[in-house]
Design a protein around this motif. Sequence first.
Motif, PDB file in Angstrom:
ATOM      1  N   THR A  21       0.813  -1.221   0.000  1.00  0.00           N
ATOM      2  CA  THR A  21       0.000   0.000   0.000  1.00  0.00           C
ATOM      3  C   THR A  21       0.847   1.271   0.000  1.00  0.00           C
ATOM      4  O   THR A  21       0.352   2.341  -0.340  1.00  0.00           O
ATOM      5  N   ALA A  22       2.122   1.172   0.359  1.00  0.00           N
ATOM      6  CA  ALA A  22       3.002   2.346   0.357  1.00  0.00           C
ATOM      7  C   ALA A  22       3.407   2.749  -1.058  1.00  0.00           C
ATOM      8  O   ALA A  22       3.906   3.851  -1.274  1.00  0.00           O
ATOM      9  N   ILE A  23       3.182   1.853  -2.021  1.00  0.00           N
ATOM     10  CA  ILE A  23       3.528   2.153  -3.412  1.00  0.00           C
ATOM     11  C   ILE A  23       2.236   2.320  -4.198  1.00  0.00           C
ATOM     12  O   ILE A  23       1.453   1.370  -4.326  1.00  0.00           O
ATOM     13  N   SER A  33      10.674  -2.121 -12.714  1.00  0.00           N
ATOM     14  CA  SER A  33      11.700  -1.835 -13.714  1.00  0.00           C
ATOM     15  C   SER A  33      12.934  -1.198 -13.075  1.00  0.00           C
ATOM     16  O   SER A  33      14.076  -1.583 -13.368  1.00  0.00           O
ATOM     17  N   GLU A  34      12.701  -0.236 -12.194  1.00  0.00           N
ATOM     18  CA  GLU A  34      13.820   0.430 -11.512  1.00  0.00           C
ATOM     19  C   GLU A  34      14.571  -0.555 -10.624  1.00  0.00           C
ATOM     20  O   GLU A  34      15.801  -0.484 -10.510  1.00  0.00           O
ATOM     21  N   SER A  80      17.123   0.615  -2.564  1.00  0.00           N
ATOM     22  CA  SER A  80      16.343   1.439  -1.644  1.00  0.00           C
ATOM     23  C   SER A  80      16.529   2.925  -1.939  1.00  0.00           C
ATOM     24  O   SER A  80      15.556   3.679  -2.019  1.00  0.00           O
ATOM     25  N   GLY A  81      17.780   3.331  -2.104  1.00  0.00           N
ATOM     26  CA  GLY A  81      18.065   4.739  -2.399  1.00  0.00           C
ATOM     27  C   GLY A  81      17.437   5.196  -3.704  1.00  0.00           C
ATOM     28  O   GLY A  81      16.845   6.285  -3.783  1.00  0.00           O
ATOM     29  N   ASN A  82      17.556   4.366  -4.741  1.00  0.00           N
ATOM     30  CA  ASN A  82      16.993   4.728  -6.044  1.00  0.00           C
ATOM     31  C   ASN A  82      15.472   4.802  -6.007  1.00  0.00           C
ATOM     32  O   ASN A  82      14.878   5.695  -6.603  1.00  0.00           O
ATOM     33  N   LEU A  83      14.833   3.861  -5.311  1.00  0.00           N
ATOM     34  CA  LEU A  83      13.368   3.889  -5.226  1.00  0.00           C
ATOM     35  C   LEU A  83      12.884   5.107  -4.454  1.00  0.00           C
ATOM     36  O   LEU A  83      11.901   5.746  -4.832  1.00  0.00           O
ATOM     37  N   PHE A  87      10.847   7.771  -6.775  1.00  0.00           N
ATOM     38  CA  PHE A  87       9.395   7.642  -6.590  1.00  0.00           C
ATOM     39  C   PHE A  87       8.902   8.316  -5.325  1.00  0.00           C
ATOM     40  O   PHE A  87       7.730   8.229  -4.992  1.00  0.00           O
ATOM     41  N   GLY A  88       9.792   8.961  -4.588  1.00  0.00           N
ATOM     42  CA  GLY A  88       9.397   9.665  -3.376  1.00  0.00           C
ATOM     43  C   GLY A  88       8.900   8.749  -2.279  1.00  0.00           C
ATOM     44  O   GLY A  88       8.127   9.168  -1.415  1.00  0.00           O
ATOM     45  N   LEU A  89       9.343   7.495  -2.303  1.00  0.00           N
ATOM     46  CA  LEU A  89       8.923   6.555  -1.261  1.00  0.00           C
ATOM     47  C   LEU A  89       9.644   6.875   0.037  1.00  0.00           C
ATOM     48  O   LEU A  89      10.793   7.333   0.031  1.00  0.00           O
TER      49      LEU A  89
END
Length: 185
Positions: A21-23, A33-34, A80-83, A87-89
Amino acid sequence: MFEQLTQLVQQYGGDAVVNNTAIPNEHNEAVISETSTSIFAGLQKIVSEGGGEQLAGLFSGTSSIDSSNPVVQQLTQQVSGNLGEKFGLSSDASSGVAASMIPQILSSLVNKAKDPNDSSFQISDIISAISGNSGQASGIMDTISKYGMQFGLDQNNDGKVDISDAMALGKSGGLGGLLGKLFGK
């Protein structure tokens, strides 16, 4: 190699991404893909920074594929850093996605590469792809072979550990047979 890696990420992305749900749902495909791109880039970075022996340990089965493994840790941080950045997660959401997927993906990748009945992944192809076909590829393969020799995996005594040894190991009782030999049972 990248296509096969993407398939593994899609396979293990259900709970970590799609059911998360966080995404937001509209980002599911892009996050998967990322994640693939980040894992592949992370493996390349490990090789370029001299981490070939770490990868050899991973593919030879001499190191566990969990959160204590330096390769898993480095890839988890990178993904983790890239996501989070793209995506502002939140930090918790992005690290949760990475931490749940990376060990599963690497385990599956290693298992498929070792499976003589699965030609979709070959260790030598994986190493060549992530090392850019540089001289580092042969060094990593040499290290894998060295570890395999130390653990008695050269089943046909030809001085190298390769697919024919994996097939012979499977016929002789597999890992259980090998462990039995090591412990005298």
